[in-house]
Design an enzyme around this catalytic site. Structure first.
Site, short mmCIF file in Angstrom:
data_model
loop_
_atom_site.label_atom_id
_atom_site.label_comp_id
_atom_site.label_asym_id
_atom_site.label_seq_id
_atom_site.Cartn_x
_atom_site.Cartn_y
_atom_site.Cartn_z
CG ASP A 296 -2.18 0.84 0.96
OD1 ASP A 296 -3.18 0.71 1.68
OD2 ASP A 296 -2.13 1.70 0.04
C1 GLC Z 1 -4.29 4.20 -0.29
C2 GLC Z 1 -5.26 3.11 0.16
C3 GLC Z 1 -5.48 2.04 -0.88
C4 GLC Z 1 -5.40 2.64 -2.26
C5 GLC Z 1 -3.97 3.12 -2.48
C6 GLC Z 1 -3.79 3.80 -3.84
O1 GLC Z 1 -3.45 4.53 0.76
O2 GLC Z 1 -4.99 2.47 1.39
O3 GLC Z 1 -6.78 1.45 -0.61
O4 GLC Z 1 -5.73 1.66 -3.25
O5 GLC Z 1 -3.53 3.99 -1.45
O6 GLC Z 1 -4.51 4.98 -3.91
#
Ligand code: GLC
Length: 730
Positions: A296
């Site tokens: 993430d």
């Molecule tokens: C964010 C979220 C995730 C998302 C990613 C890209 O922090 O936790 O759900 O897909 O970053 O935006």
């Protein structure tokens, strides 16, 4: 052979050979580049970047920056964006992909990830569905499949190769700011809804050159932080891990999910991004996933900067790679590349380990057809925002809204009294859609569709002259003949921006509801927002209470049709709605959750239980029967129940089948959902619903090692208020 002359035959018929051949030609920096994902704001000309790093309103590509990133670092993936017109997405993605293929020595195309979280939410004109907790309230996986299909229909041609959905976190802590992104507190519902989404997205694009990857997130245990705050530490027993949190991800794998995204929090003191046990032993060994695992946001470096489990950014890279990640969403810089190359050159990470990840990534790009068709196309522009798609989103909204209380005010009678609409969210578009809509956090209505209804405009359309809007804070006049619809709840937030201190409805909103109640008119409380706020102190004075959650762009008209009686309620809570700030429990609680001294039982601590939802119809359950009162482990028992619509309106009823294991090696839940089925029943009509009780499917559980347990003994089948006992024999 570079990927540029990878003809259709090679990549389609012998992907393994193609991938192996490509890897054999790649340098270490080129391999590491495939494992790197950067956010789009690092690609933009003087981007209007918000303080949190999310993109502002500009969207112009900085070609020189892209050339540098690809020629020097061979970056293989980018992500993110805002809702811009499809034509602009096509221009942006075409230019980006052209530069990337041209600047890459082997011409490997990039893969682009985007958060289409409830419909094509980063596409202007996209169909915006209710968020997941609303979809859970429909108890209809078909809506989730349709959402996946329509996202594919609207976005697969735009260069949106990788959809970062479905969220498969289980919503067992209503304080969690991403509660609205979870389908339910019950893992069975989460898994079936998520699997349906994956099938819908894949089915839609499997027959076109523009295939899209789905993404099961956030693996694992993200939704139950001890404090309720986003990404804060969680304590999860292995028993709960195997019984509550892994099953939806298992269902996603069985549905063919392409990728996984990792939970940025820590479980029992171990950050998930540093856990080889979770990311390799369990995800790949126990669950059998063989696809790409992406971190993430910035979660590799956070092992050093936030979790403090490693003393340097470089060590963070080593630990995350050893744990089992394939792609790092860095997402702002290329230090990840430098460190990983150094680690391999120093012998701390083997190149064989790098090749594992690169192979998974290249196979994903082959599976999506990116080597054959890397560029976007405008051939589907006329498929965006179709009225047929909006009708599906509207039906999902209709069936996701839950009637929690109705003494006499609903449906509002067609001919008497005024309909006075008020409350802070009464005339607000973004309050119906929540986070991940057009922007990461929509903080204004200005970029919402012109024609999108608010609750006020939808009720005005429904009731004409009888309807008036009273802004919060002005004078509120009403008589006993009038109906006051007070719209309360939370404005949009995403992730940590939703962390808060109080589960209750804010004081100013409570005061406004009290003012409404003091007029003597009937008060209909309409709740919007991402999690069930506590309304106990004003609930008694409301004639009706509706939970509408985040019903999406079609939600307001659905609400108006329900309030006017043109449509009938059929939603049921997919979660337990708390009534007190000091106590909460989920529906599958244990006897001891409610205290040993039942006679001292305090007031009920739930406003409404899991599965609760009223209707303008009334449904009577009767004749619960079993084909036998015992069975062995390889036999089944058929159960039937009759449901009669004793009301005057046709209505849809979801029958929820629960089973209680009376005695077990681990303290058993008082009931566990095993099956659900929703059907329309005409007034006066009776219908039979049934379930085939299969011991291995319905009576087992996992022990703390993840071993399936099936223990003989007494069980009780529970349907509405009816119960039937049976025994499982050895
Ligand atoms: C964010 C979220 C995730 C998302 C990613 C890209 O922090 O936790 O759900 O897909 O970053 O935006």
């Amino acid at each position: 052979m570079s990927s540029e002359n990878a003809d259709n035959q090679t990549t389609k018929s012998e992907p393994q050979a193609f991938v192996e051949q490509l890897i054999s030609q790649m340098s270490l920096p080129e391999k590491v580049g495939q494992m790197t994902q950067l956010t789009n704001t690092s690609l933009q000309i003087d981007p209007d970047i918000n303080p949190d790093g999310s993109p502002g309103d500009t969207f112009g590509l900085d070609a020189e920056r892209v050339e540098e990133l690809v020629s020097t670092y061979h970056v293989g993936s980018f992500l993110n964006g805002i809702a811009i017109p499809a034509e602009d997405w096509i221009v942006f993605m075409k230019e980006l992909q052209e530069i990337c293929i041209r600047e890459h020595r082997l011409g490997i195309p990039i893969i682009y990830g985007i958060d289409h979280m409830h419909g094509a939410s980063y596409l202007e004109g996209g169909t915006i569905f209710p968020h997941r907790s609303n979809l859970g309230a429909t108890f209809t996986p078909e809506f989730s499949r349709e959402e996946g299909r329509i996202i594919g229909l609207e976005s697969s041609h735009l260069g949106h190769h990788w959809v970062f959905a479905p969220v498969l976190d289980v919503g067992r802590n209503p304080r969690f700011p991403r509660f609205y992104e979870t389908y339910s507190e019950e893992q069975l519902l989460c898994g079936q809804m998520g699997a349906a989404f994956i099938r819908g997205l894949t089915e839609q694009t499997s027959h076109t050159a523009y295939r899209q990857a789905s993404c099961a997130k956030h693996f694992v245990g993200y939704s139950v932080p001890n404090s309720g705050w986003d990404r804060s530490p969680a304590t999860i027993s292995d028993l709960d891990l195997y019984n509550h949190f892994l099953p939806p991800f298992q269902a996603a794998i069985e549905a063919g999910v392409h990728t996984f995204m990792v939970n940025g929090g820590d479980i029992n003191g171990v950050p998930v991004h540093a856990s080889r046990r979770l990311l390799t032993d369990i995800l790949r060994g126990y669950l059998g996933f063989s696809g790409v695992v992406v971190t993430d946001w910035e979660d590799v470096i956070r092992l050093h900067t936030v979790h403090k489990v490693v003393e340097s950014p470089k060590e963070a890279v080593r630990v995350a790679i050893e744990a089992g990640i394939d792609i790092s969403m860095t997402p702002f810089d290329t230090e990840f590349c430098d460190y990983l190359i150094e680690l391999v050159e120093e012998g701390k990470i083997s190149e064989r380990r790098i090749d594992e990840s690169v192979a998974r990534i290249l196979h994903l790009k082959v599976d999506l057809g990116l080597f054959q068709q890397p560029f976007p196309s405008s051939e589907n522009l006329n498929k965006i925002g179709l009225s047929s798609s909006r009708r599906v989103a509207r039906q999902a909204a209709l069936e996701s809204i839950v009637l929690l209380k109705n003494k006499s005010s609903l449906p509002i009678s067609p001919d008497s009294g005024k309909v006075i609409v008020s409350g802070p969210l009464a005339n607000m578009k973004r309050a119906l859609a929540g986070g991940w809509t057009l922007r990461w956090i929509p903080d204004t209505d200005r970029y919402f569709p012109e024609k999108m209804d608010t609750v006020w405009t939808a009720l005005e359309y429904q009731f004409g002259e009888r309807a008036t809007l009273v802004e919060s804070g002005t004078e509120l006049f009403a008589t006993a003949e009038d109906t006051l619809v007070i719209v309360v709840g939370e404005e949009p937030y995403s992730e940590g921006s939703g962390n808060n201190y109080d589960a209750r409805l804010p004081e100013d909103q409570v005061d406004w509801v009290r003012k409404a109640q003091a007029t003597g008119a009937k008060v209909v409380l309409l709740i919007l927002g991402g999690r069930p706020q506590i309304i106990t102190e004003i609930e008694a004075g409301c004639d009706a209470v509706i939970w509408a959650g985040l019903p999406g762009f079609e939600g307001a008209s659905a609400i108006a049709d329900l309030i006017s009686g043109r449509e009938n309620f059929s939603g049921k809570l997919p979660f337990s709605y708390p009534a007190q700030t000091g106590h909460f429990y989920t529906y599958d609680h244990k006897l001891m959750d409610l205290g040993h001294y039942q006679e001292f039982q305090p007031t009920k601590t739930l406003l409404a239980p899991f599965g609760y939802g009223l209707s303008y119809s009334s449904f009577q359950y009767s004749h619960l029967s079993l084909s036998a009162d015992h069975c062995s482990k390889d036999e089944t028992i058929k159960a039937e129940v009759t449901v009669t619509n004793t009301g005057e309106k046709a209505g849809k009823e979801t029958v929820l089948w629960f089973i209680r294991d009376e005695y077990a090696s681990y303290t058993p839940a008082l009931r566990k959902l095993k099956h659900y089925e929703k059907r329309e029943i005409q007034p006066g009509e009776s219908q039979k619903y049934s379930i085939e009780i299969n011991p291995s499917k319905h009576l087992g559980f996992f022990d703390e090692h993840g071993t399936e347990m099936l223990e003989v003994g007494e069980f009780t089948l529970i349907v509405d208020e009816l119960e039937a006992k049976f025994t499982l024999n050895s």
